[in-house]
Design a protein around this motif. Structure first.
Motif, short mmCIF file in Angstrom:
data_model
loop_
_atom_site.label_atom_id
_atom_site.label_comp_id
_atom_site.label_asym_id
_atom_site.label_seq_id
_atom_site.Cartn_x
_atom_site.Cartn_y
_atom_site.Cartn_z
N LEU A 155 -9.44 3.27 3.50
CA LEU A 155 -9.51 2.45 4.10
C LEU A 155 -8.08 2.38 5.06
CD1 LEU A 155 -11.08 -0.32 5.00
CD2 LEU A 155 -9.27 -1.89 3.18
N ALA A 156 -6.87 2.08 4.55
CA ALA A 156 -5.85 2.08 4.83
C ALA A 156 -5.80 3.48 6.15
CB ALA A 156 -4.64 2.60 4.24
N ALA A 157 -6.09 4.69 5.99
CA ALA A 157 -6.42 5.84 6.91
C ALA A 157 -7.18 5.51 8.10
CB ALA A 157 -6.06 7.13 6.18
N ARG A 158 -7.99 5.20 7.60
CA ARG A 158 -9.55 4.27 8.18
C ARG A 158 -8.83 4.05 9.14
NH1 ARG A 158 -13.81 1.31 7.77
NH2 ARG A 158 -13.43 1.11 5.05
N LEU A 159 -8.43 2.35 9.51
CA LEU A 159 -7.58 2.08 9.81
C LEU A 159 -7.09 2.70 11.21
CD1 LEU A 159 -7.90 -1.88 7.72
CD2 LEU A 159 -9.70 -0.86 9.37
N GLY A 160 -6.04 3.07 10.10
CA GLY A 160 -5.13 4.13 11.29
C GLY A 160 -5.23 4.49 11.93
N ARG A 161 -6.89 4.79 12.72
CA ARG A 161 -7.79 5.43 13.09
C ARG A 161 -7.50 5.11 14.32
NH1 ARG A 161 -8.95 9.31 8.18
NH2 ARG A 161 -10.81 8.15 8.65
N PRO A 163 -7.36 3.15 17.85
CA PRO A 163 -6.79 3.12 19.29
C PRO A 163 -5.57 2.19 19.52
CG PRO A 163 -9.03 2.11 19.78
CD PRO A 163 -9.44 2.78 17.98
N GLU A 164 -6.28 1.10 18.97
CA GLU A 164 -5.46 -0.11 19.22
C GLU A 164 -3.87 -0.23 17.76
OE1 GLU A 164 -8.93 -2.05 20.00
OE2 GLU A 164 -8.16 -1.06 18.60
N VAL A 165 -3.90 0.79 17.30
CA VAL A 165 -3.21 0.54 15.59
C VAL A 165 -1.97 2.02 16.13
CG1 VAL A 165 -2.95 0.92 13.29
CG2 VAL A 165 -4.98 -0.14 14.02
N ASP A 166 -0.17 1.34 15.81
CA ASP A 166 0.64 1.75 16.53
C ASP A 166 1.14 2.77 14.74
OD1 ASP A 166 2.26 3.84 17.17
OD2 ASP A 166 4.19 3.04 17.12
N LEU A 167 0.63 2.69 13.69
CA LEU A 167 0.76 2.65 12.08
C LEU A 167 0.29 1.74 11.44
CD1 LEU A 167 2.83 4.51 10.75
CD2 LEU A 167 4.28 2.63 10.70
N ALA A 168 -0.34 2.09 10.20
CA ALA A 168 -1.15 1.44 9.20
C ALA A 168 0.02 1.70 7.68
CB ALA A 168 -2.11 2.00 9.20
N LYS A 169 0.17 0.61 7.24
CA LYS A 169 1.32 0.57 6.66
C LYS A 169 0.88 0.12 5.13
CE LYS A 169 6.29 -0.22 4.80
NZ LYS A 169 6.41 1.67 4.64
N LEU A 170 1.23 0.99 3.71
CA LEU A 170 0.42 0.45 3.07
C LEU A 170 1.45 1.02 1.51
CD1 LEU A 170 -2.19 -0.76 0.46
CD2 LEU A 170 -2.33 1.87 0.97
N ASP A 171 1.54 -0.40 1.34
CA ASP A 171 3.14 -0.33 0.33
C ASP A 171 2.53 -0.44 -1.27
OD1 ASP A 171 5.54 -0.16 -1.20
OD2 ASP A 171 6.14 -1.80 -0.47
N GLN A 172 2.50 0.77 -2.07
CA GLN A 172 1.62 0.71 -3.49
C GLN A 172 2.79 0.97 -4.14
OE1 GLN A 172 -2.67 1.05 -3.59
NE2 GLN A 172 -1.80 3.51 -3.04
#
Length: 316
Positions: A155-161, A163-172
C-alpha cells in the motif's frame, strides 16, 4: 447356559471392556486418595513444570496483543509536492479513504505542519525569521490492521507512486523488531515446553516405577496365572493419567494466580503510559489444552515405564 436359562444375556466384549476400564479408572483414583500427601507432592512438581511454559505462553500472548494495539497507530506519511494546493491536498485525502486497505486519512496542511513543529520543537523564535515555509503538506494514512506487513508495504509503495506525492514514508522498523523478539520468545516457549514435558514424563515414570516395585509380588502372581500384559498395565496407566490430570489442573491454577497477582501492577504501568492494556490470563480453550497435555504426558510416561518394568519382571 445358566445365564441363558435365567433369562440373562452375557454382556458383549465391548461392554466388558468398558466395565473393566471403569473399574480400573475408579480403583486408581481411590489408590491416590489413600495416599493424598504423596499424590499432592507429585501433582505439585508436575504442576510447576507445566506452569512454567504455560506462564511464558501467557506472557508472549500479552506482549503480542500490545504489539497489535501499537500496530493501530502505524501510519503511512505521504509528503505532497510543493505544487499541490491545499484544496487539492484535502480532496486527495478524501479520495484515498475509498482506497482498498485504507482505514482513515488525515490531511495536514503546510501551515499546520509548521505550527505543530514550532509547538513541539521549541524553535518557534528561530523559525520566525524564515521567509518561506520549508515544511510540506502531509497526508497521514492509517492502513487497515488486517493487511499485515506485506500488505502495508505494498500500500505504501502504491500510494507513493501518486503524481501528487513526493515521498511516502512508512516507519515500521520498531514493529519489525518487536515481532522478531516475539518470534524468538515463542520459539523459546516451545523449546522450554518440550524439555519440561520430558521432565514431566520422567517424574511420572519414576513414580510409576516405585509403584510397580511396591506391587512386584502382585505382578508376578498375575503373570503366573496367565494375565496378559495389557491387563497388568492398565492400573498403572490410569495412575499416570490421574497424575498428569492433577498436575495440569494445578498448573492452570498457578498460572491464573500469577496473572491475578501481576494484573494490578501491569494495569498501573499501562496507565502510566496512557494505555488501557489489561493483563489477560490463559483462555479456557488453552487451559483445556494444558489439561490434555498433562494427561498425555502422564499416560505416555506411565506407558514407557510400565512396558520396560514388566519386561524385567518374571515369575519365580
Amino acid at each position: 447356559m445358566a445365564l441363558v436359562e435365567a433369562g440373562l444375556e452375557r454382556p458383549g466384549w465391548l461392554a466388558r471392556l468398558a466395565q473393566e476400564h471403569a473399574r480400573v479408572f475408579f480403583f486408581s483414583l481411590g489408590k491416590l486418595a489413600r495416599a493424598p500427601l504423596a499424590a499432592a507432592l507429585t501433582a505439585l512438581v508436575i504442576g510447576i513444570a507445566l506452569a512454567l511454559p504455560a506462564g511464558l505462553y501467557v506472557l508472549t500472548r500479552n506482549l503480542a496483543s500490545v504489539g497489535y494495539s501499537w500496530q493501530e497507530s502505524l501510519q503511512i506519511s505521504l509528503f505532497l509536492k510543493d505544487s499541490v494546493t491545499e484544496e487539492r491536498g484535502a480532496a486527495l485525502a478524501r479520495e484515498l479513504r475509498a482506497e482498498i486497505g485504507v482505514s482513515k486519512t488525515n490531511y495536514i496542511s503546510r501551515a499546520q505542519s509548521l505550527a505543530d513543529f514550532k509547538a513541539q520543537s521549541g524553535f518557534g523564535d528561530a523559525l520566525a525569521i524564515l521567509q518561506d515555509n520549508p515544511l510540506p503538506a502531509v497526508i497521514a494514512v492509517t492502513p487497515n490492521r488486517k493487511l499485515g506487513k506485506a500488505g502495508v508495504e505494498e500500500l505504501a509503495a502504491r500510494l507513493g507512486r501518486l503524481p501528487e506525492v513526493d515521498l511516502a514514508k512508512l516507519d515500521q522498523k520498531w514493529l519489525e523488531r518487536l515481532y522478531a523478539l516475539l518470534d524468538i520468545a515463542q520459539r523459546s516457549v516451545g523449546i522450554v515446553a518440550i524439555l519440561l514435558g520430558v521432565a514431566v514424563m520422567v517424574i511420572i515414570g519414576n513414580t510409576i516405577r516405585l509403584d510397580i516395585e511396591a506391587r512386584r509380588e502382585e505382578v508376578e502372581v498375575m503373570k503366573l496365572i496367565g494375565a496378559p500384559d495389557s491387563f497388568i498395565r492398565r492400573p498403572f496407566l490410569y495412575a499416570g493419567f490421574w497424575h498428569g490430570l492433577l498436575g495440569g489442573l494445578l498448573a492452570w491454577i498457578l498460572v491464573a494466580a500469577g496473572v491475578q497477582a501481576l494484573g494490578a501492577p501491569a494495569e498501573q504501568l499501562a496507565q502510566a503510559y496512557g494505555s488501557q492494556f489489561q493483563l489477560a490470563g490463559l483462555p479456557w480453550t488453552d487451559g483445556l489444552a494444558l489439561l490434555a497435555a498433562g494427561v498425555v504426558l502422564g499416560w505416555a510416561g506411565a506407558y514407557v515405564t510400565v512396558g520396560r518394568r514388566l519386561a524385567l519382571i518374571e515369575p519365580r
